[in-house]
Design an enzyme around this catalytic site. Structure first.
Site, PDB file in Angstrom:
ATOM      1  N   ASP A   1     -25.740  46.256   7.248  1.00  0.00           N
ATOM      2  CA  ASP A   1     -25.265  44.919   7.619  1.00  0.00           C
ATOM      3  C   ASP A   1     -24.631  44.196   6.415  1.00  0.00           C
ATOM      4  OD1 ASP A   1     -24.888  42.692   9.199  1.00  0.00           O
ATOM      5  OD2 ASP A   1     -27.005  42.342   9.603  1.00  0.00           O
TER       6      ASP A   1
ATOM      7  N   ASP B   1     -27.511  48.081  15.940  1.00  0.00           N
ATOM      8  CA  ASP B   1     -28.718  47.247  15.944  1.00  0.00           C
ATOM      9  C   ASP B   1     -28.847  46.467  17.264  1.00  0.00           C
ATOM     10  OD1 ASP B   1     -31.011  46.230  14.724  1.00  0.00           O
ATOM     11  OD2 ASP B   1     -29.989  45.933  12.811  1.00  0.00           O
TER      12      ASP B   1
ATOM     13  N   TRP C   1     -35.371  49.448  17.778  1.00  0.00           N
ATOM     14  CA  TRP C   1     -36.764  49.337  17.287  1.00  0.00           C
ATOM     15  C   TRP C   1     -37.807  49.788  18.320  1.00  0.00           C
ATOM     16  CZ3 TRP C   1     -34.745  43.971  17.887  1.00  0.00           C
ATOM     17  CH2 TRP C   1     -33.704  43.722  16.995  1.00  0.00           C
TER      18      TRP C   1
ATOM     19  N   ASP D   1     -37.988  47.347  24.658  1.00  0.00           N
ATOM     20  CA  ASP D   1     -37.485  47.546  26.027  1.00  0.00           C
ATOM     21  C   ASP D   1     -37.559  49.021  26.447  1.00  0.00           C
ATOM     22  OD1 ASP D   1     -36.978  44.831  26.411  1.00  0.00           O
ATOM     23  OD2 ASP D   1     -35.064  44.998  25.384  1.00  0.00           O
TER      24      ASP D   1
ATOM     25  N   ARG E   1     -34.195  54.374  16.638  1.00  0.00           N
ATOM     26  CA  ARG E   1     -35.259  53.730  15.874  1.00  0.00           C
ATOM     27  C   ARG E   1     -36.435  53.464  16.800  1.00  0.00           C
ATOM     28  NH1 ARG E   1     -34.261  50.447  11.426  1.00  0.00           N
ATOM     29  NH2 ARG E   1     -35.921  49.069  12.032  1.00  0.00           N
TER      30      ARG E   1
ATOM     31  N   ASP F   1     -38.986  47.311  11.367  1.00  0.00           N
ATOM     32  CA  ASP F   1     -38.489  47.600  10.015  1.00  0.00           C
ATOM     33  C   ASP F   1     -39.596  47.990   9.039  1.00  0.00           C
ATOM     34  OD1 ASP F   1     -36.189  46.736  11.180  1.00  0.00           O
ATOM     35  OD2 ASP F   1     -35.664  45.337   9.580  1.00  0.00           O
TER      36      ASP F   1
HETATM   37  C1  GLA Z   1     -32.481  45.061  11.406  1.00  0.00           C
HETATM   38  C2  GLA Z   1     -32.603  46.554  11.251  1.00  0.00           C
HETATM   39  C3  GLA Z   1     -32.612  46.922   9.767  1.00  0.00           C
HETATM   40  C4  GLA Z   1     -31.347  46.401   9.098  1.00  0.00           C
HETATM   41  C5  GLA Z   1     -31.190  44.918   9.337  1.00  0.00           C
HETATM   42  C6  GLA Z   1     -29.835  44.395   8.896  1.00  0.00           C
HETATM   43  O1  GLA Z   1     -33.596  44.378  10.929  1.00  0.00           O
HETATM   44  O2  GLA Z   1     -33.761  47.024  11.879  1.00  0.00           O
HETATM   45  O3  GLA Z   1     -32.735  48.303   9.584  1.00  0.00           O
HETATM   46  O4  GLA Z   1     -30.240  47.103   9.606  1.00  0.00           O
HETATM   47  O5  GLA Z   1     -31.322  44.588  10.724  1.00  0.00           O
HETATM   48  O6  GLA Z   1     -29.679  43.010   9.124  1.00  0.00           O
END
Ligand code: GLA
Length: 397
Positions: free
Chosen positions: A49, A126, A161, A164, A179, A183
């Protein structure tokens, strides 16, 4: 794009966050070559990002921030491709990226076109600021289809992540990795918590679409964007080994330009990498012997796993040449007991009538252990450490 083995590479986010620019990317690429990371198999260089301007141009296209990337993105692609590396970028299924930059909702096809023109090979996608009126799977299908039609092979790295119920639909979308966790941070508790949550979803792993346990914090030593307390050498070694065992993509997150020797020795352990990159890509399974799990108890995730030893999981993974990878991961705060470090052959699918036994080669210290009486006794494993082996099937005499 279909992949047979988990992608390997480096990503800007864990250490650099917003502090990214062309010079850093080129230096990181050079470092990956000079330090042997590329030779070990790490080939994706991914800009996360905060690479774009806050507004699209008059044609609705994303614009790389000219302060950070003065020659644009194709220039970076060329630099990487000339050196045998691949180029990854980042966008998001919502209105904005997680850091508040323009994202791809309702721009999917334009953005896929831009990424193809810039000769991008990998897109991390993301899930922040997504519209609630569109189903999660549809949001990922929209970009998956756009990428599949953009005229270039671009690996689709989904990053919702695990929310859902990602695991139920992600393989429909064209993603090659998903993912399966929130995080990671550079601390032992973050590593342990992710590990324990991911042990419950490992059967969703496999060829074509790998569970992504998030980027590695090995070697961050408490520095950088997700730097917290840092970890010990043993904790980083466990983190790397477990991510490798679980078929996670291995995306390095430390500053590869200044790795210490210990960090490099962890990240380039070829035998651990071979377990991760095994061509058969089989899922690992629990091999703790003192847990009795009749097949009929295999219900939905939590029921199935509630009796499992998430503090001291022993994982086994069948490898393509007939060997078995075996790993004991001590996620607890005490030395593992004899009960926690003994494996009976029945858990590995090796009958006594085979006339065979196992010879275990320790992939961190070179020690060789031979099983006796149909039992492997691993011996000591301190708190926050691991023992990882490649077991060969040999004659019992
Ligand atoms: C989310 C993602 C991270 C990273 C940040 C960037 O939190 O899970 O891995 O890419 O966004 O803003």
């Amino acid at each position: 794009m279909f992949v047979n083995t988990p992608p390997l590479g480096w990503n800007t986010w864990n250490t650099f966050g917003a502090n990214i620019n062309e010079e850093l990317i080129l230096q990181a690429a050079d470092a990956m070559i000079e330090t042997g990371l590329k030779d070990a198999g790490y080939n994706y260089v991914v800009i996360d990002d905060i690479w774009a301007l806050k507004e699209r141009d008059q044609n609705g296209r994303l614009v790389p921030d000219p302060q950070k990337f003065p020659h644009g993105m194709k220039y970076i692609a060329d630099y990487l491709h000339q050196r045998g590396l691949k180029f990854g970028m980042y966008s998001c299924a919502g209105y904005l990226t997680c850091a508040g930059y323009p994202a791809s909702f309702e721009h999917e096809w334009d953005d896929a076109k831009s990424f193809a023109e810039w000769e991008v090979d990998f897109l991390k996608y993301d899930y922040c600021f997504h519209p609630v009126s569109v189903r999660a799977d549809i949001l990922y299908k929209r970009m998956g289809l756009a990428l599949a039609n953009c005229g270039r092979d671009i690996l689709f790295s989904a990053c919702s992540w695990g929310s859902d119920h990602t695991r139920r639909w992600i393989k429909e979308t064209g993603a090659s990795m998903w993912r399966s966790t929130g995080d990671i941070m550079d601390s032992w508790t973050s590593i342990r918590d992710i590990a324990q949550s991911q042990l419950k979803v490992m059967e969703y792993n496999g060829h074509g679409c790998f569970n992504d346990m998030d980027m590695l914090v090995v070697g961050m030593n408490g520095q950088g964007n997700v730097g917290l307390t840092g970890c010990t050498y043993e904790e980083y070694r466990l983190h790397f080994s477990l991510w490798a065992f679980m078929n996670s993509p291995l995306m390095i997150g430390c500053d590869v330009r200044q790795m210490d020797d210990q960090t490099r020795s962890i990240l380039t352990n070829r035998e651990i990498l071979a377990i991760n990159q095994d061509p058969d890509g089989r899922s690992p399974f629990f091999a703790n012997s003192h847990v009795f799990t009749p097949a009929e108890n295999r219900g939905p995730d939590d029921a199935f796993y509630k009796d499992y030893p998430l503090d001291t999981p022993i994982l086994a993974k069948y490898l393509s040449n007939g060997d078995i990878a075996i790993g004991l991961f001590n996620l607890s705060d005490t030395e593992a007991s004899m009960w926690q470090t003994t494996i009976t052959f029945d858990m590995l699918g090796l009958p006594a009538t085979s006339g065979k036994t196992l010879e275990l080669h320790d992939l961190w210290n070179g020690e060789v252990i031979r099983a006796v009486n149909g039992v492997i006794q691993i011996g000591s494993c301190p708190a926050h450490d691991c023992r990882v082996f490649r077991a060969k099937v040999v004659d019992a005499d």
